[in-house]
Every structure is written in structure tokens, then in C-alpha cells.
Motif scaffolding. Structure first.
Motif, mmCIF file in Angstrom:
data_model
loop_
_atom_site.group_PDB
_atom_site.id
_atom_site.type_symbol
_atom_site.label_atom_id
_atom_site.label_comp_id
_atom_site.label_asym_id
_atom_site.label_seq_id
_atom_site.Cartn_x
_atom_site.Cartn_y
_atom_site.Cartn_z
ATOM 1 N N UNK A 160 -17.982 12.138 -2.053
ATOM 2 C CA UNK A 160 -17.006 12.128 -0.961
ATOM 3 C C UNK A 160 -17.639 12.465 0.383
ATOM 4 N N UNK A 161 -18.812 13.060 0.369
ATOM 5 C CA UNK A 161 -19.425 13.562 1.603
ATOM 6 C C UNK A 161 -19.754 12.469 2.624
ATOM 7 N N UNK A 162 -20.267 11.299 2.234
ATOM 8 C CA UNK A 162 -20.597 10.297 3.264
ATOM 9 C C UNK A 162 -19.456 9.953 4.208
ATOM 10 N N UNK B 177 -22.777 15.775 7.825
ATOM 11 C CA UNK B 177 -23.167 15.367 6.479
ATOM 12 C C UNK B 177 -24.000 16.456 5.806
ATOM 13 N N UNK B 178 -24.995 16.973 6.524
ATOM 14 C CA UNK B 178 -25.888 17.996 5.968
ATOM 15 C C UNK B 178 -25.140 19.297 5.681
ATOM 16 N N UNK C 161 -23.981 10.748 -6.663
ATOM 17 C CA UNK C 161 -22.792 10.710 -5.819
ATOM 18 C C UNK C 161 -23.032 9.978 -4.514
ATOM 19 N N UNK C 162 -24.140 10.285 -3.851
ATOM 20 C CA UNK C 162 -24.443 9.668 -2.555
ATOM 21 C C UNK C 162 -24.784 8.185 -2.710
ATOM 22 N N UNK D 203 -22.722 23.093 1.850
ATOM 23 C CA UNK D 203 -21.593 23.889 1.377
ATOM 24 C C UNK D 203 -21.283 23.587 -0.092
ATOM 25 N N UNK D 204 -21.339 22.308 -0.461
ATOM 26 C CA UNK D 204 -21.103 21.941 -1.852
ATOM 27 C C UNK D 204 -22.186 22.538 -2.745
#
Length: 332
Positions: free
Chosen positions: A39-41, A138-139, A167-168, A144-145
Motif C-alpha cells: 500500500x505504501x507506493x 515513501x521512505x 509488496x513493492x 514506520x511499517x
């Protein structure tokens, strides 16, 4: 597709872990971790809120959504969706999952910080300050994750790195049918898949196909959860999901949706699913039975029934809508 990215990564990671012989709980945990990284991107959409600053109340709700998405296109699916950036960032996120305060942990943190700082610098030089700000988001999100995983799970840093990489890397592929393709190899040229994959020449059928892919991804994730928790999917679906078939009439009454204008379709079909899942029937005629203590229904089972019934209703509604549209409406 925001939800689909995370659920696809979750489902595949959990299935692979189960196939490799992991215990069921750790398999679910590593799936959740992969889904979080997937989900991060889309954190680059944060810039789209700048578009809301240009929105005026007179433009209405549709004007607000248009301003939001128009602004998002400036940086969306660029640096954060790059396979190159993902390959570099994933090991750094793994290093941030090292536990403890030892010298080894400090070296790991400093190394991760150096790698992520280098990514920000490359984004700045390659695409300017806005790209650098997006890579910072993003970083920070990935960090945090990673730290959250280190605190709350027993997953090793190498496992976190692999989950992050999956994931990425899994994320960009979900954008091929709903928008412009991502910048695959940022900061390098990306000659691969430079245009959207068209599922059907008719824009409405293309949208319905993209929506079906999203639903299939959700069903896959649900099937994995049920498999790893020893639950039966069909047993948790209430027959009221069949009410979704009535949504097929909407194909005769509303403007056919497309990727450009799909809000009325998406919100209405999801509304049908929520109603079918949340509204429960009651007995119209009371039946006398001997008094006995009623055991409380487990909350997890009740929630699963609501979710699966809603999902089934949306699936039936989509099939009904597609059938009516295809057979009644001229398809160009």
C-alpha cells in the motif's frame, strides 16, 4: 485499486508461507506485512490534496474529486512505483526491522538511513523537489511499517525485506488497467508497457472488467483467510446477497460508467453490497420455543458473514449489470 494492491500482496505472501510449511498465524502475519508494504507506493497521492486548495464550493462534490485526481497525476505512479526504487528500498526496510540497541542494530539503522537518503537525493536530481518530497513520504511510511513489525512480530529482518520487496514489486501491476502505467524503472527510462492495457474497446465494459479484477483479488484474499482459519466461504454467505441481482436494472436507468466518470456506479454498487451485508431479516411471526440460554454469537463470525454477504452481493450485482448492459445496450 488501492485495496486490491494490498490484498493481492497479502494473499500471495500468506499462501506461499503456508505452502512452505509455516504455522498459520505467522503465515497470516507475513501476509499482512506484505500487504502493508504494497500500500505504501500510493503515498504519492498525498500531493493530490494540493488540488483541493484550488477547489471552490461552487464547483460541487464532483469538482472536488476532479481537482483531487487532476493534481494526483503530477507525481502519481512515478518514483514510488519504480521497481528499481523498490529493489533498493526493501533491504533498507529490512535493516530497520533489526531489534535491539546493540552495535549491530545501530549499524543496520545507519545503513538503512543512508540508502533511503540516497533514494531521496536521486529523486531530487532526476525529477526535482516534488519527486524528492514524495520519496521522503515513501521512505518514512516504509520505516514506520518496518519498525512496527519489529515491535509487534517475531519476523526476522530478512523476512521483512522479502515481504517488502514482494509488496513493492507487486503494486505497479495493478495499475495497468485503471490508469497510466507506472514509471517502471525510475530514475531510468521505462520503455516497458507504456500504455494502459485495454480489456475491451467499449469503455464501460473495460471499467466492468477492471472492477471484476478488483473483486477477484478481494475474493482471493478472503479465500486465503478462510483457508488459514479453517472457515468455509459459502457457509458464511447469507442468501440475501441474491438481492444484488436487482442492480442489473441500473444499466437501463443511469449513464453508463467509464474510467473517467465512474463515481455513480462505484458508490451505488458498493451501497447495494453494504445494505445486503448489514441488513438482516427478522421473523414476522414469533415462534414459541422452550426457554433456554442463548449463547452470544462470536463477533468474528458475525463480521465475516456481513463482509462475505456484502462481497457476494456486489459480485452478483456486477454480473447482473454486465449482463443487462451487454445484451440490452448497443456495445460499440
Amino acid at each position: 485499486m488501492f485495496v486490491g494492491h494490498a490484498l493481492l500482496a497479502f494473499a500471495v505472501a500468506a499462501l506461499v508461507a503456508d505452502w512452505r510449511g509455516w504455522e498459520r498465524r505467522p503465515a497470516l502475519v507475513v501476509g499482512v506485512v506484505a500487504g502493508a508494504f504494497a500500500a505504501i507506493p500510493d503515498v504519492d497521492v498525498a500531493y493530490a490534496f494540493v488540488g483541493l486548495l484550488r477547489w471552490q464550493v461552487a464547483d460541487g462534490v464532483l469538482g472536488a474529486s476532479t481537482a483531487f485526481w487532476d493534481a494526483s497525476r503530477v507525481v502519481h505512479r512515478s518514483a514510488t512505483h519504480s521497481l528499481v526504487v523498490g529493489a533498493v528500498a526493501a533491504p533498507a526496510f529490512g535493516l530497520l526491522a533489526v531489534r535491539g540497541r546493540s552495535d549491530r542494530a545501530r549499524v543496520a539503522y545507519l545503513s538503512a538511513l543512508a540508502v533511503l537518503t540516497a533514494l531521496v537525493a536521486v529523486a531530487l536530481l532526476a525529477d526535482g523537489p516534488l519527486a524528492a518530497v514524495v520519496v521522503v513520504l515513501f521512505a518514512v511510511s516504509g520505516a514506520l511499517v518496518a519498525r512496527g513489525v519489529a515491535r509487534r512480530t517475531t519476523l526476522s529482518p530478512s523476512t521483512v525485506a522479502i515481504a517488502a520487496l514482494w509488496g513493492l514489486w507487486s503494486h505497479p501491476w495493478g495499475d495497468l488497467v485503471t490508469g497510466s502505467p507506472p514509471d517502471w524503472f525510475f530514475p531510468f527510462d521505462s520503455p516497458m508497457l507504456e500504455s494502459r492495457v485495454v480489456l475491451h474497446p467499449d469503455p464501460t465494459l473495460h471499467l466492468l472488467g477492471a472492477f471484476a479484477i478488483e473483486l477477484a483479488t478481494i475474493w482471493l484474499a478472503v479465500a486465503v483467510i478462510c483457508r488459514l482459519t479453517d472457515r468455509a466461504i459459502l457457509a458464511s454467505v447469507d442468501r440475501r446477497a441474491g438481492v444484488g441481482a436487482a442492480y442489473g436494472l441500473a444499466a437501463l436507468a443511469v449513464t453508463p460508467p467509464t474510467l473517467d466518470v465512474s463515481y455513480h456506479f462505484v458508490f451505488s454498487i458498493l451501497g447495494v453490497g453494504l445494505l445486503c451485508g448489514a441488513v438482516r431479516g427478522t421473523r414476522s411471526i414469533p415462534v414459541r420455543r422452550p426457554r433456554r440460554r442463548r449463547l452470544p454469537r462470536p463477533r468474528a463470525e458475525s463480521t465475516l458473514e456481513v463482509a462475505l454477504t456484502a462481497l457476494a452481493a456486489v459480485t452478483i450485482a456486477l454480473a447482473a449489470y454486465a449482463a443487462v448492459y451487454f445484451f440490452v445496450t448497443p456495445v460499440g
